[in-house]
Design an enzyme around this catalytic site. Structure first.
Site, short mmCIF file in Angstrom:
data_model
loop_
_atom_site.label_atom_id
_atom_site.label_comp_id
_atom_site.label_asym_id
_atom_site.label_seq_id
_atom_site.Cartn_x
_atom_site.Cartn_y
_atom_site.Cartn_z
N GLU A 1 61.60 13.27 49.06
CA GLU A 1 60.35 14.03 49.07
C GLU A 1 59.58 13.92 47.76
OE1 GLU A 1 60.33 18.25 50.11
OE2 GLU A 1 58.17 18.06 50.29
N ASP B 1 65.75 15.43 51.10
CA ASP B 1 64.86 16.52 50.68
C ASP B 1 65.69 17.38 49.72
OD1 ASP B 1 63.01 18.46 50.30
OD2 ASP B 1 62.59 18.81 52.42
N ILE C 1 65.08 20.12 48.01
CA ILE C 1 65.04 21.53 48.42
C ILE C 1 64.09 21.60 49.61
CG2 ILE C 1 64.42 23.91 47.82
CD1 ILE C 1 64.99 23.33 44.92
N ASP C 2 64.64 21.88 50.79
CA ASP C 2 63.76 22.12 51.93
C ASP C 2 63.58 23.64 52.00
OD1 ASP C 2 62.16 21.71 54.13
OD2 ASP C 2 63.83 21.73 55.53
N THR D 1 60.94 25.08 50.09
CA THR D 1 60.68 25.35 48.66
C THR D 1 60.02 26.72 48.47
OG1 THR D 1 60.51 23.01 48.19
CG2 THR D 1 59.52 24.48 46.59
N ASP E 1 62.11 16.03 56.26
CA ASP E 1 62.30 17.35 56.86
C ASP E 1 63.06 17.28 58.19
OD1 ASP E 1 60.78 19.02 54.98
OD2 ASP E 1 59.04 17.90 55.68
C1 LIP Z 1 58.62 22.68 54.11
C2 LIP Z 1 59.03 22.64 55.57
C3 LIP Z 1 58.50 23.85 56.28
C4 LIP Z 1 56.99 23.90 56.22
C5 LIP Z 1 56.51 23.81 54.78
C6 LIP Z 1 57.13 22.65 54.03
P1 LIP Z 1 59.51 21.64 51.78
O1 LIP Z 1 59.21 21.60 53.41
O2 LIP Z 1 60.41 22.63 55.71
O3 LIP Z 1 58.94 23.86 57.61
O4 LIP Z 1 56.52 25.08 56.81
O5 LIP Z 1 55.10 23.71 54.75
O6 LIP Z 1 56.62 21.41 54.47
O7 LIP Z 1 58.20 21.23 51.16
O8 LIP Z 1 59.91 23.01 51.42
O9 LIP Z 1 60.57 20.63 51.60
#
Ligand code: LIP
Length: 275
Positions: free
Chosen positions: A70, A89, A91-92, A94, A220
Site C-alpha cells: 500500500e 497492507d 495497517i489495514d 488505518t 485490501d
Molecule cells: C481502508 C479500507 C477500508 C476503507 C478505507 C480504507 P487502509 O484501508 O480497509 O475498508 O473504508 O477507506 O481504504 O487505507 O486503512 O489500509
C-alpha cells in the site's frame, strides 16, 4: 513447489507477528497522521515503518520475488505476473488504528502464477490470526473456520463501505446502492477495515461484504479473498458477478453465491435508477 510454499508461509507468519507487535505497541499512543486522498484516507509513520520492515525482510530472504504494498506502490498498480508476488497492507483500517478502534490488522498475501496461495490477516489487538493456504482450508488462531449457512439476504448481516459518497460523481449512485442494501438486509455494519471484514465473512459472523471505494485496492482484498474461498465462501466482481480479479478491487465477499448474486443484482438495479 509445496516445500517452497511451506518456507514462504513460515517466514510470512513470523513477519506478521513482528509487524503486528509494532501496530499493537502504537495503537493507543500519539501518531503523526498525513492525508493521502483526503481527510478520510490516512497514513501514519507506523504504516510506513511496518511496510519497510515487512518488504525489507522479504526482499532480503526472497530477492527474486515481486512486491505490491500500500505505501510503496505508486498510484498505478503494477501488472500482476506469474512470479511470486507478495501483496501487503501494513495497517489495514488505518483510521481505526488512529482512533484506537480495535478493528485493524496487518495483511500479507502471496500470489503465484496469478493465484493467491497464502493469505494472512492478523489483528493483534483482539488477538485474531486468520490464515489460509490454497487447498488447505481457512483458520482462526489455528482452528478451522467456515462461512455462515444463511441463504437469504433478509437474514443476513451485511457489511459495506460508504467511501464513494465522498466522491462527487459517485455520490448519488452510492446513496442509492446503500439504500437498496439497507432495505433488504437484516442489518448493516461498516467497520472501515476491508481485510478483517472479509475474514468476518469467512468465520461466519457476517454473511456478506460489499467493498468498493476510493483508496480501496488490491492489498485490501487479495489475502482475505483466499481466506473466504478456503472457508467455503465466494468473492465476486461487483460488476460482472464473476470470480474476483484481485487487480480490480470492486468486490462482494459472501457466504454463498446466492447472497453474492442478490447483491450484484440490487446494485445493478440501483445504478439503473440513478444514471
Ligand atoms: C481502508 C479500507 C477500508 C476503507 C478505507 C480504507 P487502509 O484501508 O480497509 O475498508 O473504508 O477507506 O481504504 O487505507 O486503512 O489500509
Amino acid at each position: 513447489a509445496r516445500y517452497a510454499e511451506d518456507v514462504y508461509y513460515e517466514f510470512a507468519i513470523k513477519l506478521t507477528h513482528d509487524a503486528a507487535q509494532i501496530l499493537k505497541a502504537a495503537i493507543n499512543g500519539a501518531k503523526k497522521v498525513d492525508e493521502k486522498l483526503g481527510n478520510w484516507d490516512l497514513v501514519t509513520e507506523y504504516d510506513r515503518k511496518i511496510e519497510d520492515v515487512v518488504i525489507g525482510q522479504l526482499k532480503a530472504k526472497f530477492p527474486n520475488h515481486r512486491f505490491i504494498g500500500e505505501e510503496s506502490t505508486g498510484k498505478e498498480l503494477p501488472e500482476l505476473t506469474d512470479d511470486p508476488t507478495w501483496i501487503i497492507d501494513p495497517i489495514d483500517g488505518t483510521t481505526n488504528f488512529i482512533h484506537g478502534f480495535p478493528h485493524t490488522c496487518v495483511v500479507i498475501g502471496l500470489s503465484i502464477k496469478k493465484e493467491m496461495v497464502i493469505g494472512i490477516v492478523y489483528n493483534p489487538v483482539l488477538e485474531q490470526l486468520f490464515t489460509a493456504r490454497r487447498g488447505r482450508g481457512a483458520f482462526l488462531n489455528n482452528k478451522p473456520i467456515k462461512v455462515s449457512n444463511v441463504q437469504d439476504l433478509s437474514k443476513a448481516l451485511v457489511c459495506m463501505e460508504s467511501g464513494f459518497i465522498k466522491v462527487d460523481h459517485m455520490r448519488e449512485k452510492t446513496i442509492e446502492r446503500i439504500r437498496a442494501i439497507v432495505l433488504e438486509a437484516q442489518g448493516i455494519r461498516t467497520l472501515g477495515v476491508a481485510a478483517l471484514t472479509l475474514c468476518y465473512v469467512a468465520m461466519g459472523i457476517v454473511e456478506a461484504y460489499y467493498i468498493e471505494g476510493p483508496g480501496i485496492s488490491t492489498w485490501d482484498i487479495a489475502a482475505a479473498s483466499l481466506i473466504i474461498s478456503e472457508a467455503g465462501g465466494v468473492v465476486v466482481d461487483r460488476e460482472t458477478g464473476e470470480k474476483i480479479n484481485i487487480m480490480k478491487p470492486r468486490a462482494i465477499g459472501a457466504c454463498n453465491e446466492k447472497i453474492a448474486n442478490k447483491l450484484v443484482e440490487l446494485i445493478r438495479e440501483a445504478d439503473q435508477r440513478v444514471k
